[in-house]
Design a protein around this motif. Structure first.
Motif, mmCIF file in Angstrom:
data_model
loop_
_atom_site.group_PDB
_atom_site.id
_atom_site.type_symbol
_atom_site.label_atom_id
_atom_site.label_comp_id
_atom_site.label_asym_id
_atom_site.label_seq_id
_atom_site.Cartn_x
_atom_site.Cartn_y
_atom_site.Cartn_z
ATOM 1 N N HIS A 97 -6.928 80.004 -44.078
ATOM 2 C CA HIS A 97 -7.323 79.911 -44.356
ATOM 3 C C HIS A 97 -8.620 78.210 -43.659
ATOM 4 N N GLU A 98 -6.720 77.883 -43.411
ATOM 5 C CA GLU A 98 -7.220 76.246 -43.078
ATOM 6 C C GLU A 98 -6.120 76.063 -42.224
ATOM 7 N N PRO A 99 -5.863 76.344 -41.392
ATOM 8 C CA PRO A 99 -4.410 75.694 -40.339
ATOM 9 C C PRO A 99 -4.111 74.381 -40.160
ATOM 10 N N HIS A 100 -5.161 73.788 -40.617
ATOM 11 C CA HIS A 100 -4.843 72.399 -39.556
ATOM 12 C C HIS A 100 -4.115 71.324 -41.215
ATOM 13 N N ILE A 101 -3.886 72.474 -41.924
ATOM 14 C CA ILE A 101 -2.748 72.045 -42.852
ATOM 15 C C ILE A 101 -1.254 71.874 -42.806
ATOM 16 N N LEU A 102 -1.019 72.198 -41.002
ATOM 17 C CA LEU A 102 0.404 72.108 -40.803
ATOM 18 C C LEU A 102 0.354 70.999 -39.961
ATOM 19 N N THR A 103 -0.994 70.648 -39.418
ATOM 20 C CA THR A 103 -0.659 69.195 -39.072
ATOM 21 C C THR A 103 -0.313 67.672 -39.148
ATOM 22 N N ARG A 104 -2.217 68.646 -40.024
ATOM 23 C CA ARG A 104 -3.017 67.168 -40.157
ATOM 24 C C ARG A 104 -3.048 66.431 -41.981
ATOM 25 N N ASN A 105 -3.382 65.782 -42.256
ATOM 26 C CA ASN A 105 -4.016 65.470 -44.029
ATOM 27 C C ASN A 105 -4.859 66.307 -44.341
ATOM 28 N N TRP A 106 -4.389 66.859 -44.754
ATOM 29 C CA TRP A 106 -5.665 68.145 -45.847
ATOM 30 C C TRP A 106 -6.950 67.262 -46.161
ATOM 31 N N TRP A 119 -6.863 60.043 -46.225
ATOM 32 C CA TRP A 119 -5.313 59.840 -45.503
ATOM 33 C C TRP A 119 -5.619 59.392 -44.509
ATOM 34 N N ASP A 120 -6.248 59.393 -42.861
ATOM 35 C CA ASP A 120 -5.696 59.430 -41.547
ATOM 36 C C ASP A 120 -6.725 58.407 -42.178
ATOM 37 N N GLY A 121 -5.886 57.603 -40.667
ATOM 38 C CA GLY A 121 -5.660 56.046 -41.420
ATOM 39 C C GLY A 121 -4.833 54.831 -42.156
ATOM 40 N N PHE A 122 -4.633 55.777 -43.041
ATOM 41 C CA PHE A 122 -3.452 55.201 -43.996
ATOM 42 C C PHE A 122 -2.889 54.899 -43.247
ATOM 43 N N PRO A 123 -1.983 53.361 -43.979
ATOM 44 C CA PRO A 123 -0.964 53.190 -42.651
ATOM 45 C C PRO A 123 0.809 52.882 -43.273
ATOM 46 N N TRP A 124 1.207 54.410 -42.796
ATOM 47 C CA TRP A 124 2.303 55.130 -43.216
ATOM 48 C C TRP A 124 3.176 54.297 -42.014
ATOM 49 N N ASN A 125 4.223 54.765 -42.221
ATOM 50 C CA ASN A 125 5.570 54.221 -41.189
ATOM 51 C C ASN A 125 5.625 55.572 -39.886
ATOM 52 N N GLN A 126 4.874 55.346 -38.999
ATOM 53 C CA GLN A 126 5.120 56.682 -37.551
ATOM 54 C C GLN A 126 6.911 56.457 -37.361
ATOM 55 N N ASP A 127 7.152 55.259 -37.198
ATOM 56 C CA ASP A 127 8.606 55.126 -36.367
ATOM 57 C C ASP A 127 9.992 56.204 -37.240
ATOM 58 N N ASP A 178 16.437 78.170 -45.279
ATOM 59 C CA ASP A 178 14.721 78.842 -45.816
ATOM 60 C C ASP A 178 13.688 78.413 -44.706
ATOM 61 N N TRP A 179 13.532 77.698 -44.397
ATOM 62 C CA TRP A 179 12.435 77.141 -43.497
ATOM 63 C C TRP A 179 11.638 78.259 -43.291
ATOM 64 N N ASP A 180 10.304 77.778 -43.648
ATOM 65 C CA ASP A 180 8.867 78.315 -44.340
ATOM 66 C C ASP A 180 7.708 77.412 -43.887
ATOM 67 N N PRO A 181 6.874 77.686 -42.418
ATOM 68 C CA PRO A 181 6.273 76.422 -41.365
ATOM 69 C C PRO A 181 5.148 76.745 -43.247
ATOM 70 N N ALA A 182 4.434 77.433 -43.774
ATOM 71 C CA ALA A 182 3.023 78.082 -44.733
ATOM 72 C C ALA A 182 4.421 76.478 -46.253
ATOM 73 N N SER A 183 4.720 77.383 -46.654
ATOM 74 C CA SER A 183 5.281 75.925 -47.885
ATOM 75 C C SER A 183 5.325 75.310 -47.284
ATOM 76 N N ASN A 184 6.508 74.521 -46.396
ATOM 77 C CA ASN A 184 6.550 73.416 -46.374
ATOM 78 C C ASN A 184 6.033 72.429 -45.980
ATOM 79 N N ALA A 185 4.619 72.687 -45.439
ATOM 80 C CA ALA A 185 3.576 71.813 -44.704
ATOM 81 C C ALA A 185 2.936 71.812 -46.318
ATOM 82 N N SER A 214 -2.041 64.235 -49.835
ATOM 83 C CA SER A 214 -2.882 64.827 -48.816
ATOM 84 C C SER A 214 -3.307 65.912 -49.028
ATOM 85 N N GLY A 215 -2.658 66.831 -50.219
ATOM 86 C CA GLY A 215 -2.852 68.429 -49.606
ATOM 87 C C GLY A 215 -3.722 68.436 -50.984
ATOM 88 N N PRO A 216 -4.245 69.503 -50.383
ATOM 89 C CA PRO A 216 -5.471 70.671 -51.330
ATOM 90 C C PRO A 216 -4.665 70.623 -52.813
#
Ligand SMILES: Cc1cc2nc3c(=O)[nH]c(=O)nc-3n(C[C@H](O)[C@H](O)[C@H](O)COP(=O)(O)OP(=O)(O)OC[C@H]3O[C@@H](n4cnc5c(N)ncnc54)[C@H](O)[C@@H]3O)c2cc1C
Length: 473
Positions: free
Chosen positions: A287-296, A300-308, A373-380, A389-391
């Protein structure tokens, strides 16, 4: 004559004979069946461990299929082209598959379906490895669920399709089309760590999955609710690896658990609830595929997380030498076994995203590279839950204290001793095996002193809370 025209079954993550709706329908047609596995573009995006595990799973399933008169027809290349070539080569008029739910897979499959249909091919897709198709569960007000408990309440009484029985024999085509070399492909992997160390922890195939499920139902279920949070105990089912490759279906597990629940078995409801967390993850991804790649949660967008991801703290986290015992034990467990206890996943994800204030996607990617046992949905979902940052996420101010968590969930120190060799007079075999698994370049030795914390539990918590306050959370 028409009875000799084969049906293609496009295998993906459904490497089982039982409860395989596409395979069952192909067998029921009475026609020859050609099970096809295609190493297509999407496999190139897989991390090293899931790629290796899937390859072993496909090679194993080929052996299983040979026992019932068939095999895996293996090809490397674009799924779209290869399926069309196979139609031309075999004269097949039907292609069946079980659905996949990742947004990229949905796009690929939809395009392939419309191409093949335009060629006059009968294309049928069947329910994939879920109990509940994501679009069949909706809130009263419409749309998908965003909170687990109402989702659980709405699905727990739903009926789940009966499992299709395993075919005893598959009818082969008169001539098998040419295949690429499955064994050669399966032997090629990108694992940068000692595969001989990780290999004994794998449990391959449908039969092994069923043995796990039965052993768990007989011996583990009654202690599941009390033991499932204790990482040193083998108190959970260990089925995630088999589920990830579709060597057992979620429906099969559901039916087994549901019958026990109805019989009043202790632990059965808790177990089914965990299985439904996986369903929830797929529901969210659909229903909300952006959960895989973006802050749900957009705040949280713009939070000063380390990106390195080369930051020394991140490297220490990946290598299990943060000086925080729970984190290091869990990271080493993953490196050696390909899996990590759920409590460990929560602790390491919280430490990375909160104490080390590092973007959860860096951790998500490392898990996607290391977990068998990587699973894209459960991992995200797990990462966004831990980061806040998630639901239905852990609230931002709930910063797990990894030291208190260790005291609570590893009171006798067995988990710590099981995975951390440094500082022990007689380190355990598992703790030592970590040093056989890691690359030499990590320059770690069992005899070295155990490191002091890179960021202590208290300091990390303070820093994270101050950052949240600055953002007005
Ligand atoms: C940060 C993070 C990342 C995760 N990444 C993955 C992943 O890549 N692959 C994966 O399968 N699970 C993932 N999980 C969920 C969970 O940790 C594993 O499913 C569980 O540890 C698997 O062990 P088990 O099969 O013995 O579980 P059991 O306790 O026996 O549970 C039975 C089944 O229920 C499902 N399940 C249980 N807990 C969860 C959960 N929290 N979320 C979703 N499904 C669940 C799994 O399919 C599991 O096999 C992640 C959790 C977190 C916090």
């Amino acid at each position: 004559m028409g009875d000799n025209i084969p049906v293609l079954v496009w295998l993906r993550r459904d490497l089982r004979l039982g409860d395989n709706p596409a395979l069952a329908a192909a067998v029921a047609s009475g026609r020859p069946v050609i099970p096809v596995f295609i190493a297509d573009e999407m496999m190139q995006d897989l991390g090293a461990a899931p790629d290796w595990r899937l390859k072993l799973g496909v090679a194993h399933f080929d052996r299983v299929l040979r026992q019932v008169g068939s095999r895996v027809l293996f090809r490397i290349g674009s799924a779209r082209q290869i399926l069309q070539q196979l139609v031309a080569e075999t004269g097949a008029t039907g292609i069946y598959w079980n659905r996949a739910y990742h947004p990229d897979e949905i796009t690929r499959d939809t395009n392939i379906k419309s191409d093949l249909k335009a060629l006059g091919i009968e294309v049928k897709s069947f329910p994939g490895n879920l109990c509940f198709e994501p679009w069949t569960v909706a809130k009263g007000s419409g749309g998908g669920y965003r909170v687990f408990t109402p989702f659980w309440r709405s699905v727990r009484q739903l009926s789940v399709a009966a499992s299709a029985p395993a075919p005893a024999q598959l009818r082969s085509p008169q001539d098998w089309p040419k295949a690429d070399d499955l064994q050669l492909w399966a032997a090629r992997h990108r694992m940068g760590r000692g595969v001989s160390v990780v290999r004994p922890y794998l449990s391959l195939g449908e039969q092994a999955a069923w043995e796990r499920l039965e052993t768990f139902c007989d011996d583990g279920l009654s202690g599941y609710s009390a033991g499932r949070d204790i990482p040193s105990r083998p108190a959970t089912s260990g089925l995630s690896e088999a589920l990830a490759c579709g060597e057992i279906s979620a429906r099969q597990i559901w039916h087994r658990g549901r019958a026990l629940w109805q019989d009043g078995a202790v632990g059965a409801e808790t177990f089914l609830k965990q299985l439904v967390w996986r369903e929830f993850a797929y529901h969210l991804m659909f229903h909300e595929p952006h959960i895989l790649t973006r802050n749900w949660r957009q705040e949280w967008d713009g939070f000063p997380w380390n990106q390195d991801d080369q930051h020394p703290d991140v490297i220490a986290w990946k290598q299990g030498r943060t000086g925080i015992a729970f984190v290091d034990a869990a990271m080493r467990e993953m490196y050696v076994t390909g899996r990590m206890h759920n409590r460990g996943r929560m602790i390491v994800a919280s430490y990375l995203s909160k104490h080390l204030m590092t973007d959860w996607r860096i951790g998500q990617r490392w898990f996607a590279d290391c977990l068998t046992d990587w699973d894209p949905a459960s991992n995200a979902m797990g990462w966004q839950w831990a980061a806040g940052s998630g639901p239905d996420a852990a609230p931002y101010f709930r910063v797990f204290n990894p030291e208190l968590q260790l005291k609570k969930f590893d009171p006798d120190g067995r988990y710590r001793r099981g995975w951390i060799a440094e500082g022990q007079a007689e380190p355990s075999e598992t703790a030592l095996s970590y040093f056989d698994a890691i690359p030499k370049s990590w320059n770690m030795r069992a005899g070295n002193p155990y490191p002091t914390p890179i960021v202590s539990a208290a300091k990390g918590r303070e820093r994270a809370l101050a950052a949240y306050q600055n953002r007005g959370f």
